[in-house]
Motif scaffolding. Structure first.
Motif, PDB file in Angstrom:
ATOM      1  N   ASN A 104      39.974  83.426  50.851  1.00 10.77           N
ATOM      2  CA  ASN A 104      39.581  84.603  51.624  1.00 10.77           C
ATOM      3  C   ASN A 104      40.337  84.686  52.938  1.00 10.77           C
ATOM      4  O   ASN A 104      40.769  85.763  53.344  1.00 10.77           O
ATOM      5  CB  ASN A 104      38.075  84.586  51.900  1.00 10.77           C
ATOM      6  CG  ASN A 104      37.280  85.093  50.715  1.00 10.77           C
ATOM      7  OD1 ASN A 104      37.819  85.797  49.856  1.00 10.77           O
ATOM      8  ND2 ASN A 104      36.009  84.744  50.665  1.00 10.77           N
ATOM      9  N   ARG A 105      40.494  83.533  53.587  1.00  9.48           N
ATOM     10  CA  ARG A 105      41.198  83.515  54.872  1.00  9.48           C
ATOM     11  C   ARG A 105      42.653  83.938  54.677  1.00  9.48           C
ATOM     12  O   ARG A 105      43.183  84.741  55.448  1.00  9.48           O
ATOM     13  CB  ARG A 105      41.123  82.108  55.484  1.00  9.48           C
ATOM     14  CG  ARG A 105      41.467  82.133  56.956  1.00  9.48           C
ATOM     15  CD  ARG A 105      41.442  80.761  57.580  1.00  9.48           C
ATOM     16  NE  ARG A 105      40.111  80.154  57.547  1.00  9.48           N
ATOM     17  CZ  ARG A 105      39.870  78.881  57.220  1.00  9.48           C
ATOM     18  NH1 ARG A 105      40.853  78.088  56.879  1.00  9.48           N
ATOM     19  NH2 ARG A 105      38.645  78.405  57.223  1.00  9.48           N
ATOM     20  N   LYS A 136      42.847  87.658  54.047  1.00 13.87           N
ATOM     21  CA  LYS A 136      42.596  88.409  55.280  1.00 13.87           C
ATOM     22  C   LYS A 136      43.846  88.425  56.155  1.00 13.87           C
ATOM     23  O   LYS A 136      44.241  89.469  56.674  1.00 13.87           O
ATOM     24  CB  LYS A 136      41.441  87.738  56.017  1.00 13.87           C
ATOM     25  CG  LYS A 136      40.788  88.592  57.080  1.00 13.87           C
ATOM     26  CD  LYS A 136      39.606  87.841  57.654  1.00 13.87           C
ATOM     27  CE  LYS A 136      38.832  88.674  58.654  1.00 13.87           C
ATOM     28  NZ  LYS A 136      37.726  87.892  59.216  1.00 13.87           N
TER      29      LYS A 136
END
Length: 53
Positions: free
Chosen positions: A7-8, A11
């Protein structure tokens, strides 16, 4: 890789692809402001040129 890391990364990639973010207060007005300033500056230049002749 766990979900948090994925997810990081996602993003970061999304942020990078968007480019620099415009400040929130500037968003609706920045184009209007640019247009107004351009017209104002051009008007001033024309006035100065007229006075010189």
């Amino acid at each position: 890789m766990d979900l948090k890391t994925l997810n990081r990364i996602d993003k970061l990639r999304r942020l990078k692809s968007r480019g620099p973010e415009t400040p929130k207060w500037l968003k609706p007005y920045h184009l209007l402001l640019m247009a107004f300033l351009t017209v104002f500056v051009l008007g001033a230049i024309i006035k100065i040129l007229e006075q010189n002749h």
